[in-house]
Every structure is written in structure tokens, then in C-alpha cells.
Design a protein around this motif. Structure first.
Motif, short mmCIF file in Angstrom:
data_model
loop_
_atom_site.label_atom_id
_atom_site.label_comp_id
_atom_site.label_asym_id
_atom_site.label_seq_id
_atom_site.Cartn_x
_atom_site.Cartn_y
_atom_site.Cartn_z
N HIS A 1 41.25 21.67 4.89
CA HIS A 1 40.84 22.56 3.80
C HIS A 1 42.05 23.13 3.07
O HIS A 1 42.09 23.16 1.84
N VAL A 2 43.02 23.59 3.83
CA VAL A 2 44.22 24.19 3.25
C VAL A 2 44.97 23.14 2.42
O VAL A 2 45.39 23.43 1.30
N GLN A 3 45.14 21.95 2.95
CA GLN A 3 45.84 20.90 2.20
C GLN A 3 45.12 20.57 0.90
O GLN A 3 45.75 20.39 -0.14
N ARG A 4 43.80 20.50 0.97
CA ARG A 4 43.04 20.20 -0.25
C ARG A 4 43.13 21.35 -1.26
O ARG A 4 43.23 21.12 -2.47
N TYR A 5 43.10 22.59 -0.77
CA TYR A 5 43.22 23.74 -1.65
C TYR A 5 44.59 23.74 -2.34
O TYR A 5 44.70 23.99 -3.54
N LEU A 6 45.63 23.46 -1.56
CA LEU A 6 46.98 23.45 -2.11
C LEU A 6 47.24 22.23 -2.99
O LEU A 6 48.14 22.25 -3.82
N ASP A 7 46.46 21.18 -2.78
CA ASP A 7 46.68 19.89 -3.42
C ASP A 7 48.08 19.38 -3.09
O ASP A 7 48.79 18.84 -3.93
N VAL B 1 42.86 34.50 2.70
CA VAL B 1 43.34 33.12 2.73
C VAL B 1 43.93 32.68 1.39
O VAL B 1 45.04 32.17 1.34
N THR B 2 43.20 32.87 0.31
CA THR B 2 43.70 32.39 -0.99
C THR B 2 44.97 33.12 -1.42
O THR B 2 45.84 32.52 -2.04
N SER B 3 45.08 34.38 -1.07
CA SER B 3 46.30 35.13 -1.41
C SER B 3 47.50 34.61 -0.63
O SER B 3 48.61 34.55 -1.16
N LEU B 4 47.28 34.24 0.61
CA LEU B 4 48.37 33.68 1.42
C LEU B 4 48.82 32.32 0.90
O LEU B 4 50.01 31.98 0.94
#
Length: 102
Positions: free
Chosen positions: A32-38, A90-93
């Protein structure tokens, strides 16, 4: 990379009964984090052939732990109560590391 020991500490777990579940949450959170960060997250070094890669760091690990903790506490996709994102969550981090294509 987030360890099982860190996850158990985050979730206040002192048994091994749910280790498989927790490891599944860690894998899903990392994805999820990798996809959010692209961006691809690397544990040791970012390869020169991946200019958009990012090195794992404390913020990424904390965001991963927060996701796992949330999923562990709230195992269903819906809730009877209204929930709001915690400020500096999470999104702020992850925001400073997010790749935003032009």
C-alpha cells in the motif's frame, strides 16, 4: 523494513498466535505504501537504474506500523462509528516521499 517484533510492540501483542496474520498485514501495508508513494522502497540502497526509488526510513516504517495497527484493531472494512484520520497520520508521514508525476 518493519519487523514482526516491532509490529507486536505497536499492537501490544505478547503471543505468537497471530504471527501469520500480522506478517500478511505487513506485506499488504508495504504494498500500500509503495503504491501510495508511486515509488519502490529499497531496504539497503536505491539502484542507479531506479531514479524514483526511495530508501526505507523511519517515516515509512512508522506509516507501515500505523497501517498494520489500524488493520489489526479494525478487521472489517466498515465501522459502526465515525472515524477520522489522525492529524500527522500515515499520509502526513509519507507525503514528503511521494512521487508526483507531471
Amino acid at each position: 523494513m518493519v519487523t514482526l517484533e516491532q509490529v507486536k510492540h505497536q499492537c501490544r501483542i505478547d503471543h505468537n498466535d497471530e504471527d501469520t496474520l500480522l506478517l500478511g498485514y505487513v506485506a499488504a501495508a508495504r504494498d500500500h505504501v509503495q503504491r501510495y508513494l508511486d515509488r519502490t522502497i529499497y531496504d539497503v540502497a536505491v539502484p542507479s537504474e531506479d531514479p524514483d526509488g526511495v530508501l526505507d526510513n523511519a517515516s515509512i516504517d512508522q506509516a507501515t506500523l500505523m497501517l498494520v495497527g489500524h488493520w489489526y484493531a479494525h478487521r472489517e472494512s466498515v465501522s459502526e462509528t465515525s472515524m477520522n484520520e489522525v492529524p500527522m497520520g500515515v499520509t502526513s508521514l509519507l507525503a514528503p516521499y511521494r512521487h508526483i508525476g507531471i
